[in-house]
Design a protein around this motif. Structure first.
Motif, PDB file in Angstrom:
ATOM      1  N   GLY A  37       1.072 -36.234   6.926  1.00 49.04           N
ATOM      2  CA  GLY A  37       0.549 -35.073   6.229  1.00 49.04           C
ATOM      3  C   GLY A  37      -0.882 -35.305   5.776  1.00 49.04           C
ATOM      4  O   GLY A  37      -1.406 -36.427   5.852  1.00 49.04           O
ATOM      5  N   SER A  38      -1.528 -34.267   5.294  1.00 52.97           N
ATOM      6  CA  SER A  38      -2.914 -34.421   4.859  1.00 52.97           C
ATOM      7  C   SER A  38      -2.988 -34.928   3.426  1.00 52.97           C
ATOM      8  O   SER A  38      -2.068 -34.759   2.626  1.00 52.97           O
ATOM      9  CB  SER A  38      -3.669 -33.095   4.986  1.00 52.97           C
ATOM     10  N   GLY A  39      -4.127 -35.560   3.103  1.00 53.33           N
ATOM     11  CA  GLY A  39      -4.346 -36.065   1.763  1.00 53.33           C
ATOM     12  C   GLY A  39      -4.680 -34.963   0.780  1.00 53.33           C
ATOM     13  O   GLY A  39      -5.186 -33.893   1.146  1.00 53.33           O
ATOM     14  N   GLY A  40      -4.405 -35.212  -0.498  1.00 49.31           N
ATOM     15  CA  GLY A  40      -4.768 -34.274  -1.542  1.00 49.31           C
ATOM     16  C   GLY A  40      -6.241 -34.378  -1.900  1.00 49.31           C
ATOM     17  O   GLY A  40      -6.951 -35.296  -1.472  1.00 49.31           O
ATOM     18  N   GLY A  41      -6.712 -33.417  -2.709  1.00 50.68           N
ATOM     19  CA  GLY A  41      -8.098 -33.400  -3.160  1.00 50.68           C
ATOM     20  C   GLY A  41      -8.264 -34.092  -4.498  1.00 50.68           C
ATOM     21  O   GLY A  41      -7.389 -34.034  -5.366  1.00 50.68           O
ATOM     22  N   GLY A  42      -9.411 -34.767  -4.682  1.00 53.08           N
ATOM     23  CA  GLY A  42      -9.675 -35.513  -5.895  1.00 53.08           C
ATOM     24  C   GLY A  42      -9.990 -34.631  -7.089  1.00 53.08           C
ATOM     25  O   GLY A  42     -10.455 -33.497  -6.951  1.00 53.08           O
ATOM     26  N   GLY A  43      -9.748 -35.155  -8.300  1.00 55.52           N
ATOM     27  CA  GLY A  43      -9.966 -34.422  -9.536  1.00 55.52           C
ATOM     28  C   GLY A  43     -11.400 -34.528 -10.039  1.00 55.52           C
ATOM     29  O   GLY A  43     -12.180 -35.372  -9.583  1.00 55.52           O
ATOM     30  N   GLY A  44     -11.742 -33.653 -11.020  1.00 56.65           N
ATOM     31  CA  GLY A  44     -13.098 -33.577 -11.532  1.00 56.65           C
ATOM     32  C   GLY A  44     -13.258 -34.072 -12.951  1.00 56.65           C
ATOM     33  O   GLY A  44     -12.317 -34.055 -13.739  1.00 56.65           O
ATOM     34  N   TYR A  45     -14.483 -34.498 -13.308  1.00 54.25           N
ATOM     35  CA  TYR A  45     -14.880 -35.019 -14.618  1.00 54.25           C
ATOM     36  C   TYR A  45     -13.913 -36.095 -15.100  1.00 54.25           C
ATOM     37  O   TYR A  45     -12.959 -35.840 -15.816  1.00 54.25           O
ATOM     38  CB  TYR A  45     -14.992 -33.903 -15.648  1.00 54.25           C
ATOM     39  N   LEU A  46     -14.183 -37.315 -14.706  1.00 56.88           N
ATOM     40  CA  LEU A  46     -13.276 -38.442 -14.911  1.00 56.88           C
ATOM     41  C   LEU A  46     -11.948 -38.171 -14.222  1.00 56.88           C
ATOM     42  O   LEU A  46     -10.873 -38.503 -14.713  1.00 56.88           O
ATOM     43  CB  LEU A  46     -13.087 -38.747 -16.394  1.00 56.88           C
ATOM     44  N   GLY A  47     -12.050 -37.553 -13.056  1.00 58.57           N
ATOM     45  CA  GLY A  47     -10.870 -37.189 -12.288  1.00 58.57           C
ATOM     46  C   GLY A  47     -10.301 -38.352 -11.503  1.00 58.57           C
ATOM     47  O   GLY A  47     -10.966 -39.347 -11.206  1.00 58.57           O
ATOM     48  N   ALA A  48      -9.034 -38.209 -11.169  1.00 57.32           N
ATOM     49  CA  ALA A  48      -8.298 -39.258 -10.481  1.00 57.32           C
ATOM     50  C   ALA A  48      -8.391 -39.107  -8.970  1.00 57.32           C
ATOM     51  O   ALA A  48      -8.711 -38.043  -8.437  1.00 57.32           O
ATOM     52  CB  ALA A  48      -6.842 -39.216 -10.914  1.00 57.32           C
ATOM     53  N   GLY A  49      -8.084 -40.191  -8.278  1.00 58.02           N
ATOM     54  CA  GLY A  49      -7.951 -40.152  -6.834  1.00 58.02           C
ATOM     55  C   GLY A  49      -6.676 -39.445  -6.422  1.00 58.02           C
ATOM     56  O   GLY A  49      -5.665 -39.464  -7.135  1.00 58.02           O
TER      57      GLY A  49
END
Length: 295
Positions: A37-49
């Motif tokens: 499956g495809s990877g998820g998108g990263g978070g913003g402002y001190l966001g997580a992988g």
């Protein structure tokens, strides 16, 4: 590749079987497979992988109806393949989840499923945003938990559950209280995303992927995205093996490397603190590989 045909789908399509073998070792009707499956998108402002997309491989063991193919499968591969029949098989290859757009302190997006026959691999879980309260992303592998002095547990991997597991959990974030701290890495098929120890300011790496030679050469896929760091002491958190994106602060010179690598299912990296000028990394697209003996 020798006596074997290999069909690699990097986008949606149809795998049409017009005739099958007799179901013997010399004339098999079993296909070995890899569905990511495809990877998820990263978070913003001190966001997580973000988490890697679900990774499911099957290499059938030698039997009266199947000769074990001469390639090295990943350590997480099932010992059964897919018994084919004469029919068309619809192939789905998931597009990568989007990283959160700047300047939002929000989570990224989940990845998307890839499918072949009875095998469905989930999209990776999104990387959490830094601002509390935060959601965490379950998926094939789970997304990491965001920073901002907000201790949290990463998203659950292997969601929905499969046998063998299709992924691992995302990493935990640090805290509690006080100024912001680093964020967790997304899970990979090889291991969970790394946790932030104590009140560490550096983000943590995504979980690694695993290698398989089903296409005729060894390729590592299914790595999680890395979490973003706090402060300017560490601008970039290295990408995990297997296509995961780097976690980075806005001052990083390597911003394109925050994206997961296409056709690996790698998770996107998280983006750091002020100035909130860059988006979280996008997830890498998935892949479907079908291999069978034809002579």
């Amino acid at each position: 590749c020798g006596d074997y045909k290999i069909h690699t789908f990097t986008g949606p399509g149809t795998f049409t079987v017009t005739a099958v073998g007799a179901g013997t070792a010399s004339s098999p009707n079993i296909a070995d497979y890899l569905v990511v499956g495809s990877g998820g998108g990263g978070g913003g402002y001190l966001g997580a992988g973000a988490g890697a997309g679900g990774f499911r491989e099957g290499k059938a063991a030698a039997s009266p109806t199947h000769s074990a193919p001469p390639y090295t499968a990943s350590p997480v591969a099932a010992t059964t393949g897919i018994t084919l029949s004469a029919q068309p098989y619809t192939i789905t290859v998931g597009a990568g989840g989007a990283g959160v757009p700047a300047p939002e302190s929000l989570p990224g997006s989940n990845g998307n499923v890839s499918t072949f026959s009875t095998i469905t691999s989930a999209g990776g879980g999104f990387g959490a945003g830094g601002a509390p309260p935060q959601a965490v992303g379950p998926g094939g592998s789970g997304g990491g938990a965001g920073g901002y002095g907000n201790p949290a547990t990463g998203g659950t991997g292997d969601t929905p559950p499969t046998t063998p597991n299709q992924g691992n959990n995302g990493g935990n974030s640090s805290g509690p209280g006080g100024p912001p701290y680093g964020s967790g890495g997304g899970g990979g098929i090889g291991a969970a995303g790394a946790n932030i120890p104590g009140s560490g300011q550096a983000g943590s790496a995504g979980g690694p992927g695993v290698a398989t030679s089903i296409t005729g050469s060894s390729v590592t896929r299914g790595g999680g995205g890395s979490g973003s760091p706090y402060g300017s002491a560490t601008d970039v958190i290295a990408a995990s093996p297997g296509g995961g994106g780097k976690g980075a602060n806005p001052s990083s010179p390597n911003l394109p490397e925050m994206n997961g690598t296409d056709n690996t299912g790698g998770g996107g990296g998280g983006t750091g603190e002020s100035p909130k000028t860059i988006a979280g990394g996008n997830g890498g697209s998935g892949i479907v590989v079908i291999r069978y003996k034809y002579q």
